[in-house]
Design a protein around this motif. Structure first.
Motif, PDB file in Angstrom:
ATOM      1  N   VAL A   1      55.097  -8.009   6.004  1.00  0.00           N
ATOM      2  CA  VAL A   1      56.244  -8.064   6.907  1.00  0.00           C
ATOM      3  C   VAL A   1      57.116  -9.244   6.478  1.00  0.00           C
ATOM      4  CG1 VAL A   1      57.022  -8.207   9.293  1.00  0.00           C
ATOM      5  CG2 VAL A   1      54.792  -7.172   8.767  1.00  0.00           C
ATOM      6  N   TYR A   2      58.348  -8.953   6.074  1.00  0.00           N
ATOM      7  CA  TYR A   2      59.287  -9.979   5.640  1.00  0.00           C
ATOM      8  C   TYR A   2      60.336 -10.166   6.728  1.00  0.00           C
ATOM      9  CZ  TYR A   2      57.333  -8.137   1.246  1.00  0.00           C
ATOM     10  OH  TYR A   2      56.493  -7.676   0.259  1.00  0.00           O
ATOM     11  N   LEU A   3      60.625 -11.426   7.061  1.00  0.00           N
ATOM     12  CA  LEU A   3      61.564 -11.707   8.137  1.00  0.00           C
ATOM     13  C   LEU A   3      62.603 -12.735   7.728  1.00  0.00           C
ATOM     14  CD1 LEU A   3      59.120 -12.123  11.189  1.00  0.00           C
ATOM     15  CD2 LEU A   3      60.312 -10.040  10.475  1.00  0.00           C
ATOM     16  N   GLY A   4      63.839 -12.540   8.206  1.00  0.00           N
ATOM     17  CA  GLY A   4      64.862 -13.569   8.195  1.00  0.00           C
ATOM     18  C   GLY A   4      65.100 -13.958   9.636  1.00  0.00           C
TER      19      GLY A   4
ATOM     20  N   GLU B   1      53.537 -14.866  16.887  1.00  0.00           N
ATOM     21  CA  GLU B   1      54.249 -15.622  17.919  1.00  0.00           C
ATOM     22  C   GLU B   1      53.270 -16.235  18.914  1.00  0.00           C
ATOM     23  OE1 GLU B   1      57.766 -15.073  21.302  1.00  0.00           O
ATOM     24  OE2 GLU B   1      57.356 -13.477  19.853  1.00  0.00           O
ATOM     25  N   LYS B   2      52.308 -15.451  19.329  1.00  0.00           N
ATOM     26  CA  LYS B   2      51.315 -15.921  20.301  1.00  0.00           C
ATOM     27  C   LYS B   2      50.488 -17.069  19.750  1.00  0.00           C
ATOM     28  CE  LYS B   2      47.427 -14.208  23.090  1.00  0.00           C
ATOM     29  NZ  LYS B   2      46.584 -13.010  23.413  1.00  0.00           N
ATOM     30  N   ARG B   3      50.250 -17.059  18.445  1.00  0.00           N
ATOM     31  CA  ARG B   3      49.371 -18.063  17.859  1.00  0.00           C
ATOM     32  C   ARG B   3      50.125 -19.257  17.284  1.00  0.00           C
ATOM     33  NH1 ARG B   3      44.224 -15.304  14.918  1.00  0.00           N
ATOM     34  NH2 ARG B   3      43.546 -17.480  15.101  1.00  0.00           N
TER      35      ARG B   3
ATOM     36  N   ALA C   1      53.767  -3.527  12.442  1.00  0.00           N
ATOM     37  CA  ALA C   1      54.469  -4.777  12.141  1.00  0.00           C
ATOM     38  C   ALA C   1      54.878  -5.489  13.427  1.00  0.00           C
ATOM     39  CB  ALA C   1      55.693  -4.494  11.276  1.00  0.00           C
ATOM     40  N   ASP C   2      55.298  -4.731  14.430  1.00  0.00           N
ATOM     41  CA  ASP C   2      55.635  -5.333  15.727  1.00  0.00           C
ATOM     42  C   ASP C   2      54.448  -6.103  16.292  1.00  0.00           C
ATOM     43  OD1 ASP C   2      58.256  -4.428  15.819  1.00  0.00           O
ATOM     44  OD2 ASP C   2      57.745  -2.585  16.898  1.00  0.00           O
ATOM     45  N   SER C   3      53.265  -5.496  16.199  1.00  0.00           N
ATOM     46  CA  SER C   3      52.078  -6.147  16.761  1.00  0.00           C
ATOM     47  C   SER C   3      51.706  -7.398  15.965  1.00  0.00           C
ATOM     48  CB  SER C   3      50.904  -5.162  16.808  1.00  0.00           C
ATOM     49  OG  SER C   3      50.468  -4.817  15.511  1.00  0.00           O
TER      50      SER C   3
END
Length: 500
Positions: A306-309, A396-398, A388-390
């Motif tokens: 999962v790649y994020l900007g 985020e939670k961790r 990917a959402d999970s």
């Protein structure tokens, strides 16, 4: 007709590019054919024009090996700027324990004693033994090809294998030094870097976690994929003819001698051909009669990526961090034996913008999340976006607070994407580093009984990982040099002796 001074490289991954540089240094007329639009193979970027991040490898190990090979191949060390990562990384265990890996010995011992009282002596013993094993193992196995099985099965090598406890798995090897199961995980999970199960991968690979401390973890300025661009420029400077977007259809050979290739319906003669691709897929370039593809290989694991900007910078995090579940051993069994996507997973998060501002606009950053998953064509990845959402929610939670709301770009990659890109069974790391796919049991630099035909890449000895594949290109160059001498006027003919 063959051109006696021509070498053709089939595939423009890191192995193919390094092999091309070496061949050019020998004075060969070199042509490189890559079916994709750019060189690099696993060294590539993901991005959208605003953000960019490494698509594949991120953790840079063995920097001296990388620099040394590049300099031998004619690339000045300054062309590849390396930045040390300090700390190496942090491991977040499911019970809330956060274990920091440091290169400095005193600092690492202090961290171990703080979190795992009484385990420091085990760490000292681990580093002392692994130092000896690394030096012996490098000379005995990493720096040698085994073109003939009898070159491997010598009394000296057998003795070294016993000293290196190759009969143990990496996880069982770690258990000799550490009592706490969390420390055992911390010093065995690194087999995942090359797609292997710690419980199945031989203890030869225990040298990977040792090397992290002994040689450090580094970052290539601009991203690991930038190395591919640099090498492409060096190839052109050395008059290597680079053909991108041009697939090779066949390897031409007759009477046990390589004659060249066929590409785009055109036959191109050459004295030597180097295959840079995954086994057993490269066997598709031969007639069945000459194919070594009948051997069944075990692929490495795959990756959900999962790649994020994002519109924030996580300055309180590290460049590298690992989030372990409370089901680590079960997760490994799910991935490597059950071949199902684990419900409880381990997640690696890469946060390069912490030390590299060139990857995203000011105030923004990029993130890369990796979850080990099975390779193979049997899984349905139509639900990859939901998965990917999970993963984003769990990260985020961790610790990555506000992550979901900060996302401005994202891309998901699955083993099916890797399969479509030519990686064996969609595995991300070539064939798996099992005992019977290591050392002499792995395809060698001369894998077929065809004179003038060579191979390099993650599926070829000495194995996967960028510096190790580059070392494979060095072994190939040495073999090619010996063959050039043997084929010189008045010399005997050198034959390949060890098909896969």
């Amino acid at each position: 007709m063959r051109d006696r001074n021509r070498t053709i490289i089939v595939g423009g991954g890191i192995g193919g590019m390094t092999a091309a540089l070496y061949a050019a240094g020998r004075g060969h007329e070199v042509s490189l054919y890559e079916r994709g639009p750019v060189l690099g193979g696993r060294l590539a970027y993901e991005g959208n024009g605003t953000y960019k991040i490494d698509q594949g490898p991120t953790i840079v190990l063995l920097p001296d090996m990388i620099r040394g090979i590049l300099e031998e191949a004619g690339v000045p060390a300054g062309r590849v700027p390396l930045i040390p990562c300090d700390p190496l990384y942090r491991i977040h265990f499911a019970d809330g324990t956060v274990f920091t890996k440091w290169r400095e010995e005193a600092r690492q011992i202090e961290e171990i004693e703080r979190l795992f009282p009484g385990e420091a002596d085990g760490y000292r013993a681990y580093m002392k033994e692994m130092k000896v094993r690394f030096e012996r193992g490098r000379a005995a196995f990493l720096e040698k090809s085994f073109l003939r099985k009898r070159d491997f099965f010598t009394v000296k090598n057998t003795t070294e294998l016993l000293r290196m406890r190759a009969y143990l798995s990496v996880s069982r090897d770690a258990a000799r030094f550490f009592r706490d199961p969390r420390l055992r995980q911390a010093y065995s999970f690194q087999t995942l870097y090359i797609g292997g199960n710690p419980a199945d991968t031989p203890a030869l690979y225990s040298l990977v976690p040792y090397s992290e401390h002994a040689h450090g973890i580094w970052y290539v300025q601009g991203g690991y994929a930038g190395l591919a661009k640099t090498l492409h420029e060096e190839l052109l400077a050395k008059n290597v003819r680079v053909h991108t977007g041009r697939a090779v259809e066949r390897v031409l050979h007759a009477e046990g001698v390589c004659r060249g290739i066929s590409a785009g319906g055109e036959e191109i003669g050459a004295e030597r051909v180097v295959l840079n691709g995954d086994f057993p897929g490269v066997s598709g370039l031969f007639d069945e009669k000459h194919s070594a593809g009948k051997r069944k290989f075990t692929p490495s694991s795959g990756c959900l990526l999962v790649y994020l900007g994002v519109d924030t910078i996580y300055a309180d995090k590290d460049v590298h961090q690992f989030y372990f579940s409370d089901h680590f051993d079960g997760m490994m069994k799910d991935v490597f034996h059950g071949r199902v996507v684990p419900e409880k997973r381990c997640i690696y998060v890469f946060n390069p913008s912490l030390i590299d501002g060139s990857l995203a606009p000011g105030g923004h950053s990029v993130l890369y999340m990796l979850v080990p998953v099975p390779s193979g064509e049997h899984l349905d990845w139509s639900g990859a976006e939901a998965l990917a959402d999970s993963v984003i929610d769990e990260v985020e939670k961790r610790g990555f607070v506000g992550l979901r709301k900060s996302v401005r770009w994202r891309k998901v990659r699955t083993p099916h994407d890797s399969l479509a890109g030519g990686l064996y069974a969609g595995g991300s790391f070539g064939i798996a580093p099992t005992l019977l796919q290591s050392g002499v049991f792995r395809p060698q630099v001369k894998p077929y009984p065809i004179r003038g035909l060579y191979a390099v890449g993650a599926s070829v000895h000495p194995g996967g990982g960028i510096p190790i594949v580059m070392q494979g290109a060095k072994l190939l160059d040495e073999a090619m040099g010996r063959d050039d001498l043997a084929l010189a006027p008045g010399a005997g003919v050198c034959l390949n002796e060890s098909p896969v």
